[in-house]
Design a protein around this motif. Structure first.
Motif, PDB file in Angstrom:
ATOM      1  N   LEU A   6      -0.915  22.265  10.999  1.00 53.21           N
ATOM      2  CA  LEU A   6      -1.077  20.905  10.452  1.00 53.21           C
ATOM      3  C   LEU A   6      -2.539  20.541  10.217  1.00 53.21           C
ATOM      4  O   LEU A   6      -2.826  19.472   9.676  1.00 53.21           O
ATOM      5  CB  LEU A   6      -0.441  19.869  11.381  1.00 53.21           C
ATOM      6  CG  LEU A   6       1.081  19.854  11.430  1.00 53.21           C
ATOM      7  CD1 LEU A   6       1.562  18.804  12.434  1.00 53.21           C
ATOM      8  CD2 LEU A   6       1.671  19.592  10.065  1.00 53.21           C
ATOM      9  N   ASN A   7      -3.448  21.412  10.625  1.00 51.50           N
ATOM     10  CA  ASN A   7      -4.871  21.135  10.459  1.00 51.50           C
ATOM     11  C   ASN A   7      -5.199  20.925   8.976  1.00 51.50           C
ATOM     12  O   ASN A   7      -5.029  21.829   8.159  1.00 51.50           O
ATOM     13  CB  ASN A   7      -5.710  22.277  11.028  1.00 51.50           C
ATOM     14  CG  ASN A   7      -7.171  21.924  11.125  1.00 51.50           C
ATOM     15  OD1 ASN A   7      -7.539  20.759  11.221  1.00 51.50           O
ATOM     16  ND2 ASN A   7      -8.016  22.935  11.095  1.00 51.50           N
ATOM     17  N   GLY A   8      -5.624  19.710   8.620  1.00 56.72           N
ATOM     18  CA  GLY A   8      -6.014  19.393   7.251  1.00 56.72           C
ATOM     19  C   GLY A   8      -4.866  19.081   6.310  1.00 56.72           C
ATOM     20  O   GLY A   8      -5.082  18.828   5.127  1.00 56.72           O
ATOM     21  N   ILE A  58       0.819  -1.213   0.000  1.00 54.45           N
ATOM     22  CA  ILE A  58       0.000   0.000   0.000  1.00 54.45           C
ATOM     23  C   ILE A  58       0.852   1.261   0.000  1.00 54.45           C
ATOM     24  O   ILE A  58       2.005   1.256   0.425  1.00 54.45           O
ATOM     25  CB  ILE A  58      -0.948   0.064   1.222  1.00 54.45           C
ATOM     26  CG1 ILE A  58      -0.151   0.069   2.548  1.00 54.45           C
ATOM     27  CG2 ILE A  58      -1.964  -1.055   1.193  1.00 54.45           C
ATOM     28  CD1 ILE A  58      -0.973   0.409   3.787  1.00 54.45           C
ATOM     29  N   ASP A  59       0.261   2.334  -0.490  1.00 47.31           N
ATOM     30  CA  ASP A  59       0.707   3.689  -0.236  1.00 47.31           C
ATOM     31  C   ASP A  59      -0.315   4.262   0.736  1.00 47.31           C
ATOM     32  O   ASP A  59      -1.481   3.856   0.728  1.00 47.31           O
ATOM     33  CB  ASP A  59       0.734   4.515  -1.529  1.00 47.31           C
ATOM     34  CG  ASP A  59       1.801   4.030  -2.506  1.00 47.31           C
ATOM     35  OD1 ASP A  59       2.845   3.526  -2.050  1.00 47.31           O
ATOM     36  OD2 ASP A  59       1.581   4.139  -3.722  1.00 47.31           O
ATOM     37  N   TRP A  60       0.081   5.183   1.583  1.00 46.87           N
ATOM     38  CA  TRP A  60      -0.834   5.709   2.587  1.00 46.87           C
ATOM     39  C   TRP A  60      -0.630   7.201   2.743  1.00 46.87           C
ATOM     40  O   TRP A  60       0.399   7.760   2.347  1.00 46.87           O
ATOM     41  CB  TRP A  60      -0.653   4.995   3.926  1.00 46.87           C
ATOM     42  CG  TRP A  60       0.739   5.126   4.482  1.00 46.87           C
ATOM     43  CD1 TRP A  60       1.778   4.266   4.299  1.00 46.87           C
ATOM     44  CD2 TRP A  60       1.244   6.214   5.261  1.00 46.87           C
ATOM     45  NE1 TRP A  60       2.910   4.732   4.919  1.00 46.87           N
ATOM     46  CE2 TRP A  60       2.608   5.944   5.516  1.00 46.87           C
ATOM     47  CE3 TRP A  60       0.699   7.384   5.761  1.00 46.87           C
ATOM     48  CZ2 TRP A  60       3.422   6.792   6.255  1.00 46.87           C
ATOM     49  CZ3 TRP A  60       1.507   8.239   6.496  1.00 46.87           C
ATOM     50  CH2 TRP A  60       2.846   7.933   6.740  1.00 46.87           C
ATOM     51  N   LYS A  61      -1.617   7.827   3.342  1.00 50.62           N
ATOM     52  CA  LYS A  61      -1.491   9.219   3.761  1.00 50.62           C
ATOM     53  C   LYS A  61      -2.338   9.405   5.008  1.00 50.62           C
ATOM     54  O   LYS A  61      -3.327   8.703   5.228  1.00 50.62           O
ATOM     55  CB  LYS A  61      -1.893  10.191   2.655  1.00 50.62           C
ATOM     56  CG  LYS A  61      -3.326  10.148   2.222  1.00 50.62           C
ATOM     57  CD  LYS A  61      -3.573  11.153   1.106  1.00 50.62           C
ATOM     58  CE  LYS A  61      -4.975  11.039   0.555  1.00 50.62           C
ATOM     59  NZ  LYS A  61      -5.214  11.975  -0.532  1.00 50.62           N
ATOM     60  N   SER A  62      -1.924  10.346   5.836  1.00 51.79           N
ATOM     61  CA  SER A  62      -2.601  10.621   7.087  1.00 51.79           C
ATOM     62  C   SER A  62      -2.926  12.099   7.157  1.00 51.79           C
ATOM     63  O   SER A  62      -2.126  12.931   6.727  1.00 51.79           O
ATOM     64  CB  SER A  62      -1.686  10.225   8.249  1.00 51.79           C
ATOM     65  OG  SER A  62      -2.274  10.578   9.479  1.00 51.79           O
ATOM     66  N   THR A  63      -4.078  12.421   7.699  1.00 57.55           N
ATOM     67  CA  THR A  63      -4.501  13.808   7.828  1.00 57.55           C
ATOM     68  C   THR A  63      -4.954  14.064   9.262  1.00 57.55           C
ATOM     69  O   THR A  63      -5.674  13.251   9.853  1.00 57.55           O
ATOM     70  CB  THR A  63      -5.672  14.117   6.867  1.00 57.55           C
ATOM     71  OG1 THR A  63      -5.295  13.727   5.554  1.00 57.55           O
ATOM     72  CG2 THR A  63      -6.008  15.599   6.868  1.00 57.55           C
ATOM     73  N   ILE A  64      -4.511  15.198   9.801  1.00 52.90           N
ATOM     74  CA  ILE A  64      -4.921  15.621  11.140  1.00 52.90           C
ATOM     75  C   ILE A  64      -5.982  16.701  10.985  1.00 52.90           C
ATOM     76  O   ILE A  64      -5.776  17.683  10.265  1.00 52.90           O
ATOM     77  CB  ILE A  64      -3.727  16.177  11.931  1.00 52.90           C
ATOM     78  CG1 ILE A  64      -2.708  15.064  12.180  1.00 52.90           C
ATOM     79  CG2 ILE A  64      -4.179  16.816  13.237  1.00 52.90           C
ATOM     80  CD1 ILE A  64      -1.407  15.542  12.775  1.00 52.90           C
TER      81      ILE A  64
END
Length: 192
Positions: A138-140, A100-106
Motif C-alpha cells: 500500500l506504500n504510495g 468534495i471528492d477525496w483521496k488518501s495515500t499511505i
C-alpha cells in the motif's frame, strides 16, 4: 330663436372631442399603469471552501492515529478475517462548504515490519473490502473516494490489520510507522 343664444352642435362636438383628446393624452403621459420597484443593497457573493477536518475518532484531536494489538489470525476465509482482524478508522471530515471528492495515500516511513502485516480497507462503511495485501504493497497507493462527500459530513476509511497465522514470536511488539495524506478537491473537478 336667436342663433347666438343657441349652441352650435358642430362647435360643441369639436370642443368635446378636443377636451376628450386632452384628457386621454394627459392620463397616458402621467403613467396611469400600476408599477413597483424593489432595491436590495448589500448583496454578497462568497466563494465556497474545501476544508478537511481531523482524522482521529475524536474530531477535535490532531494526534496521530495509533493502531494497536494487531495479532496473528487464521485468515483462510473472509469471515475469519472479519471476525478476528483489528479494525481501525481514519475519518474523512468535510468541514468546508462545498461537496468534495477525496483521496488518501499511505507513505511508509518504516517498512521492514510492513512485509509481515496484512491490510484491507473499506470506504463504504464495511459493505465492501479491498483485496487483502501486505501493508508494504500500500506504500504510495491512493485510496480514492467512491462518491462525493457533502459539506458537513464525514465517513471513515476502515482498515483491517492482522498478521498471518504463521507469524512467529519475533513479531511481538514490532511496529511500523506511516504518513497518511488526505487530499480533497471540490466535487466533480479533475485531479491534476
Amino acid at each position: 330663436m336667436n342663433s347666438t343664444s343657441r349652441p352650435n352642435k358642430k362647435k360643441l362636438f369639436i370642443a368635446s372631442a378636443a377636451l376628450l383628446s386632452i384628457g386621454l393624452t394627459g392620463s397616458l403621459a402621467t403613467g396611469a399603469y400600476f408599477t413597483d420597484q424593489k432595491v436590495v443593497t448589500g448583496n454578497q457573493l462568497t466563494a465556497g471552501t474545501v476544508t478537511l477536518g481531523n482524522i482521529a475518532d475524536d474530531a477535535n484531536s490532531t494526534a496521530p492515529v495509533v493502531f494497536t494489538n494487531v495479532l496473528p489470525i487464521d485468515d483462510s476465509t473472509p469471515a475469519k478475517i472479519a471476525a478476528k482482524a483489528k479494525t481501525f478508522n481514519v475519518h474523512i471530515r468535510n468541514n468546508g462548504t462545498a461537496d468534495i471528492d477525496w483521496k488518501s495515500t499511505i507513505s511508509l516511513t518504516t517498512s521492514a515490519f510492513a512485509k509481515q502485516v496484512m491490510v484491507s480497507y473499506s470506504t463504504d462503511s464495511g459493505a465492501t473490502w479491498s483485496t487483502p495485501t501486505l501493508a508494504d504493497n500500500l506504500n504510495g497507493v491512493a485510496i480514492n473516494s467512491s462518491s462525493s462527500l457533502a459539506a458537513g459530513e464525514s465517513l471513515p476509511i476502515q482498515f483491517r490489520a492482522w498478521l498471518p497465522a504463521s507469524t512467529d514470536n519475533s513479531a511481538q511488539g514490532k511496529s511500523l510507522t506511516f504518513t497518511l495524506t488526505v487530499n480533497a478537491i471540490q466535487a466533480g473537478a479533475p485531479w491534476s
